[in-house]
Design an enzyme around this catalytic site. Structure first.
Site, PDB file in Angstrom:
ATOM      1  N   HIS A 250      -3.825   6.161   3.292  1.00  0.00           N
ATOM      2  CA  HIS A 250      -4.498   4.947   2.815  1.00  0.00           C
ATOM      3  C   HIS A 250      -3.884   3.677   3.406  1.00  0.00           C
ATOM      4  O   HIS A 250      -4.586   2.792   3.906  1.00  0.00           O
ATOM      5  CB  HIS A 250      -4.428   4.930   1.289  1.00  0.00           C
TER       6      HIS A 250
ATOM      7  N   ASP B 106       0.849  -1.185   0.000  1.00  0.00           N
ATOM      8  CA  ASP B 106       0.000   0.000   0.000  1.00  0.00           C
ATOM      9  C   ASP B 106       0.888   1.240   0.000  1.00  0.00           C
ATOM     10  O   ASP B 106       1.983   1.220  -0.558  1.00  0.00           O
ATOM     11  CB  ASP B 106      -0.941  -0.038   1.211  1.00  0.00           C
TER      12      ASP B 106
ATOM     13  N   SER C 113     -11.054  -0.708  -1.171  1.00  0.00           N
ATOM     14  CA  SER C 113      -9.818  -0.672  -0.377  1.00  0.00           C
ATOM     15  C   SER C 113     -10.087  -0.945   1.092  1.00  0.00           C
ATOM     16  O   SER C 113      -9.213  -1.433   1.809  1.00  0.00           O
ATOM     17  CB  SER C 113      -9.151   0.704  -0.500  1.00  0.00           C
TER      18      SER C 113
END
EC number: 3.4.21.-
Length: 759
Positions: free
Chosen positions: A215, A139, A545
């Site tokens: 994220h 990620d 996600s």
């Protein structure tokens, strides 16, 4: 970071080469199969020699090479021309050559909604056993100081782990602990394509595993975040934050920068992660549609090698909304769609006539008093069409007309940047926004001014008020968090949908999980998407996600309970125990109008972690089964040999893809009657009998033989046959049903999807 900036740097980087050589180089991955080598220097030398065969010299080869893959599989990436790539593809040691594409990130209460407390209550040892499971997360990195990554109570790092804690900008060895046991970062691939990261203006980044995007921190903490009490986003969703497997360990692989992830960097991260000894690999990222072929895609290739080593790869299906857009669809990848939970973030509107309209938003800002209302279309700037102004596009609104008012805007298309509309209104002097969004049942957004989104029912009331009131006014209330809302779950409107564009007989996505308005840890320097761009330690965001790490965590829990289970067995356990019913005891829906979702929306259904620990029957498949599947999809013996390192011959009559032993059952071209076969393995202990029941697809007669399965002991396998006899064409559409095996304790359900071409 906008794609336009990245594109401009790419053009600048390559323009000089094009003038000299007449052909623009691109970043290609040269994949050479399962031939890992402990001596990386010899691999690099060999790669340079192969590359020199097309570049003309060893020096040019060294200059062109970017990544070298040698830990878990062999290959390299390089900046070469399409002509050179074509020549390399003919080399006898090369499986495939494909362009390194750009992947994108698929951007607390959810665990309560899934009933995870029951898992730990019924299995007190689960927290201890999960501490030996290592989850690799590819990620945007991690913010290690987050309280979600404290290692209180964790024992020593598992001895099997062979990873590293790589230092860099603002990241030292001290940033790793017994929770974050490894951290690496990769940027060579992206920089080969766009130039140095430092050239990206107006962007904070760290050349290290540290996360400046938020994220990666969010996904990692959703998987294995430690238990942290009294967490919220500006008072919203207040409660205890935790990962699904809070005792599991994390190994971080930062391959994404500014929301983009180069295939070549992701491939390098997977190469390391497999070598490091992770048990689960979680990727909340993927390519834009259309999905590349299996062996022309870094994630698919890397996931195949992970599968061979017993590592389950969980990946998000994407946020592309439309049919045939699901990505990461190889059958050896666990493909995850997104759905809602029973929680709403209500930011209601109080009209001047005392009526209250339901709105949805992440809006912590208190609006003092009432303000005038105006349609964006009524505030069009000189020379601009009212239609453009109704969408509140840049430069379409007259500041003198919107100053001090709440502006009513409309979403033009699903992909609209909703936050940007509020920014435009604020810049023009507006004080609030009511956004008409007919999909306003899912995602809560954060805005720079008090704003809320309304659906069709509220729109009609608002329009009636605006017609009858000469000086309409309204107040937008701060958000209230409501729990226990119905119906839930629903398929998220943004979640990418099947059928599988490469192998439509394999139903994708596989499973759905919570992916809407999920609270988890955040990077405090990532302020672009927060209210008034304020720094926060926990944030609420949505996307596949967010659903992917939920499935990764549940997979980790199952792995901790059943260490010997294969990736396919874990996938099967989760898929066959899933539910297709919501909390009103109705079938899961897709939109506010009550349209039913299908397996192309949710796969086998919504994850049920409690039932998945004891599935009863499992549809297992091995690496050899995957090779047979690849044969049926046109793989050559030479490709298979390079892929596995061994001479592998395809059967004279390869197994049809609809007979691949998958937990779901799909036939994309049903021409008349057809028999499909599956084999189940008994994972119980005592003798038992399972009985078949069928939810029949429209226009098709279904018969299961045998209809009763008798098992005496664990590990027994039984093959059964499903006969499909169509009596009505489906006119180019799939029709759906299901097969369920039930022994009175466990129900083992498989969705059926058929495209009937002829009877």
């Amino acid at each position: 970071m906008g794609s336009a900036k990245i594109l401009s740097f790419t053009l600048l980087l390559f323009v000089g080469y094009t003038l000299v050589h007449g052909s623009t180089p691109k970043h290609y991955i040269v994949y050479m199969g399962d031939r890992s080598h402990p001596n990386s220097e010899s691999v690099v030398r060999a790669n340079h020699e192969i590359l020199a065969s097309v570049t003309g010299s060893l020096n040019d080869a060294k200059a062109a090479a970017i990544h070298h893959y040698s830990r878990s599989f062999q290959g390299f990436s390089a900046m070469i021309t399409p002509e050179q790539a074509k020549k390399l593809a003919d080399h006898n040691s090369v499986v495939s050559v494909f362009e390194s594409k750009m992947n994108k990130l698929h951007t607390t209460h959810s665990w309560d909604f899934l009933g995870l407390d029951t898992v730990y209550k019924n299995n007190p040892s689960a927290l201890d056993s999960a501490s030996n499971v290592i989850v690799g997360v590819i990620d945007s990195g991690v913010w290690p100081e987050s309280e979600s990554f404290n290692d209180y109570g964790l024992g020593p790092v598992p001895e099997k782990f062979k990873g590293e804690c790589v230092t860099g900008d603002n990241f030292t060895l001290a940033n790793c602990n017994k929770k974050i046991i490894g951290a690496r970062f990769y940027s060579k691939g992206l920089e080969a394509e766009i130039g140095p990261l430092e050239n990206i203006v107006d962007s904070i980044f760290f050349r290290s595993p540290r996360d400046s995007d938020g994220h990666g921190t969010h996904t990692a903490s959703t998987i294995a975040g430690s238990i942290v009490s009294n967490v919220s986003l500006f008072g919203m969703a207040k409660g205890t934050a935790r990962g699904g497997a809070p005792s599991a360990r994390l190994s971080i692989y930062k391959a994404c920068w500014f929301g983009f992830c180069s295939d070549a960097d992701v491939f390098a991260a997977m190469d390391d992660a497999i070598h490091d000894g992770v048990d689960i690999l979680s990727l909340s990222l993927g390519p834009d549609p259309p999905q590349p072929l299996y062996f022309e895609n870094a994630i698919s290739v890397g996931a195949f090698h992970a599968f061979q080593k017993g590592i389950l790869v969980s990946a998000s299906a994407g946020n592309s909304v439309f049919p045939r857009t699901a990505c990461n669809v190889a059958p050896w990848i666990f493909t995850v769609a997104a759905s809602t939970v029973d929680r709403e973030f209500r930011s209601d509107i109080y009209l001047g006539n005392s009526k209250v309209l339901k709105g949805l938003s992440l809006n912590p800002i208190k609006m003092e008093g009432s303000y005038g209302l105006i349609y964006g279309s009524a505030a069009a700037a000189a020379g601009d069409a009212a239609l453009n102004a109704s969408f509140c596009k840049e430069h379409t609104l007259d500041p003198t007309l919107i100053k001090g008012k709440i502006v009513i805007c409309t979403v033009e298309k699903f992909t609209d940047n909703r936050r940007e509309k509020a920014i435009i209104i604020k810049q023009g002097g507006g004080v609030g926004m009511i956004l008409i969004d007919h999909n306003a049942r899912d995602v809560g957004f954060q805005f720079v001014i008090p704003s809320t989104m309304i659906g069709q029912d509220a729109v009609e009331e608002l329009q009636a008020y605006m017609k009858t009131e000469k000086n309409p006014t309204a107040t937008i209330f701060p958000t209230l968090t409501l729990v226990g809302t119905k119906p839930a779950p629903e398929s998220a409107a943004f979640s990418s949908v099947g059928p599988n564009i490469i192998t439509p007989d394999i139903i994708k996505p596989d499973i759905t999980g919570p992916g809407v308005n999920i609270l988890a840890a955040w990077s405090p320097v990532a302020t672009e998407a927060t209210v008034e761009q304020k720094s926060v330690n926990y944030n609420i965001i949505s996307g596949t996600s967010m659903s992917c790490p939920h499935i990764s965590a549940i997979s980790a829990i199952i792995k901790s309970h059943h260490p010997s289970w294969s990736p396919a067995a874990i996938m099967s356990a989760i898929m066959t125990s899933a539910t297709v019913m919501d909390n009103t005891h109705s079938l899961i829906g897709r939109d506010p109008n009550g349209t039913q979702a299908t397996p192309f929306d949710y796969g086998s259904g919504h994850v049920n972690p409690v039932a998945s620990l004891n599935p009863g029957l499992v549809y297992d498949f091995s690496s050899q089964d995957v090779l047979n599947f690849l044969c049926s999809n046109g793989a050559s013996p030479a490709q298979l040999k390079n892929l596995t390192g061994e001479l592998t011959q395809c059967q004279k009559s390869p197994t049809a893809s609809y007979n691949f032993n998958y937990p779901s059952i799909g036939v994309s071209n049903l021409n008349g009657s057809l028999s499909v076969y599956r084999t189940v393995t008994y994972y119980g202990q005592e003798p038992t009998e399972y009985f078949a029941s069928v939810e029949r697809p429209s226009g098709v007669i279904v018969r299961v033989t045998p209809a009763k399965l008798k098992f005496w002991k664990a590990g027994e396998k039984i093959t059964f046959r499903i006969d499909f006899t169509p009596f009505k064409n489906s006119n180019g559409n799939f029709v759906f049903g299901a097969l369920t095996w039930n022994n009175g304790k466990q129900r083992v359900r498989s969705p059926i999807g058929l495209n009937v071409l002829s009877t």
